[in-house]
Scaffold this active site. Sequence first.
Site, short mmCIF file in Angstrom:
data_model
loop_
_atom_site.label_atom_id
_atom_site.label_comp_id
_atom_site.label_asym_id
_atom_site.label_seq_id
_atom_site.Cartn_x
_atom_site.Cartn_y
_atom_site.Cartn_z
N HIS A 44 0.83 -1.21 0.00
CA HIS A 44 0.00 0.00 0.00
C HIS A 44 0.85 1.25 0.00
O HIS A 44 0.54 2.24 -0.66
CB HIS A 44 -0.95 0.00 1.19
CG HIS A 44 -2.25 -0.69 0.90
ND1 HIS A 44 -2.38 -2.05 0.92
CD2 HIS A 44 -3.46 -0.20 0.54
CE1 HIS A 44 -3.63 -2.37 0.60
NE2 HIS A 44 -4.31 -1.26 0.36
N LYS B 22 -10.00 -8.41 7.85
CA LYS B 22 -10.67 -8.74 9.11
C LYS B 22 -10.46 -7.57 10.05
O LYS B 22 -9.45 -6.87 9.99
CB LYS B 22 -10.10 -10.03 9.70
CG LYS B 22 -8.62 -9.91 10.07
CD LYS B 22 -8.19 -10.94 11.07
CE LYS B 22 -6.67 -10.95 11.25
NZ LYS B 22 -6.22 -10.50 12.56
S1 SF4 Z 1 -5.25 -16.30 13.52
FE1 SF4 Z 1 -3.67 -15.19 14.66
S2 SF4 Z 1 -1.89 -15.21 13.38
FE2 SF4 Z 1 -3.62 -15.75 12.09
S3 SF4 Z 1 -4.35 -13.80 11.21
FE3 SF4 Z 1 -5.49 -14.14 13.09
S4 SF4 Z 1 -4.32 -13.04 14.67
FE4 SF4 Z 1 -2.96 -13.31 12.90
#
Ligand code: SF4
Lengths: 279, 180
Positions: free
Chosen positions: B38, B103
Amino acid sequence: MKIVQAKDIREAVAAMCIAANRELPADVRAAFEAAHAAEEAPAAKEIFRQLLENADLARDTGLPLCQDCGLAVFFVEVGEDVRVEGSTLREAINDGMIAGYKDGFLRKSSCDPFTRKNTGDNSPSIIHFDIVPGDALKITMMAKGGGSENMSRVTMLSPAQGWKGIKDFVVNRVAEAGPNPCPPTIVGVGIGGNFELAAVNSKKALMRELDDKHPDPEIAKLEDELLAAINALGIGPMGLGGKTTSLGVKILVAPCHLASLPLAVNIQCHSARHKEVIF
Amino acid sequence: MAEHHLTTPITDADVEKLKTGDVVFITGHIYTARDAAHKRLVETLDAGKSLPFDLKGALIYYVGPSPAPPGRPIGSAGPTTSYRMDTYAPRLHSLGLKGTIGKGKRSDEVKAALATHKAVYLGATGGAGALLSQRITDAKVIAYEDLGPEAIRELTVKDFPLLVINDCHGGELYVKPNLG
Ligand code: SF4
């Protein structure tokens, strides 16, 4: 005096890094299964279904559970009567880590803090050494992702704030983190010590099994109280709402200065990858 | 909550149909970019040069996949936390980017940009990288190869499963923590 060959350490560490990234620990899987049954909201249930399927796939295909294979963190207990032959212990561990991350097709996530240039081999490992009595060498490895690490905090409370201050800080931290650290999380809490010891202890606390009850019944009660308060937040898996925001709270306590009440919260995501080997 | 099957490139009409909580399956091409990529994209824009892919109708997936083992197009490929790209997203939306995939929470500026520029923020299940990679049929690095896992890749996806977190109508899927 026990002699341990560096080559054996390297091989064991490489294998441990690969296995940690592919095999969801049994206690975490059991917690997913229980949460899958307990959740009523369809979205929350669906997340646990996906996480269980993900764990099966990782086991069967050899793909890592998560693409963020983490920085490799080690807690090493070195018996006073142990000698490593062939290289330094630190080199043996780091070389084993590099080999494991390469051969296991694991992501290398270590970079220069200013230029952000990837070091290319996930080194350096972050290694905490402890000298202990005896002739055993115990190496515990954690693959710690950045997303959950970023949501972790250290604070220096005032002694007058006591348990209420601790509880408020931990619960607010989890609330503020919300969906970011991939809930359901496991929350490591370091209480007491000093600035850096609280932080190290909050991570060390995460090495305990989920169903491991704290040996001090008073602390075990506080762990339960914190977990209940965190799950009452209703954040749920992936922040979509539900009963399971965290799978467990693990506290590690150390004496502190008269003037302080150090507190650290290390958030672990559901991809709670760790392994242990003893020589 | 509706279920949608969309093919890239994404149109304004596609985006307008999407409501917070809907399930979306994407088929076509999506572009990977995270922190370092980015930064370069924005530097490229600042320098008045053209980007390595067309933003119009595009989806950016915030992901740094693990290396592809032999016989697979890609390693594990789940989302990274999106807020770190919040400073860049509104500008990219203003240039035609129709959605981002990641996320975690977005800033108010990003949510406002979704409404202004008709775009959507989609969530993939964090930590389900092995599972999500099964819906990726091809991956090729198209820019910034030196960034390793952070290089920009064009992914070919089939029914890539996502949830609408923030729609263009002001909707928000993440629950507010109940602080009593
Ligand atoms: S599960 Fe843990 S390591 Fe994997 S993306 Fe989510 S926070 Fe990061």
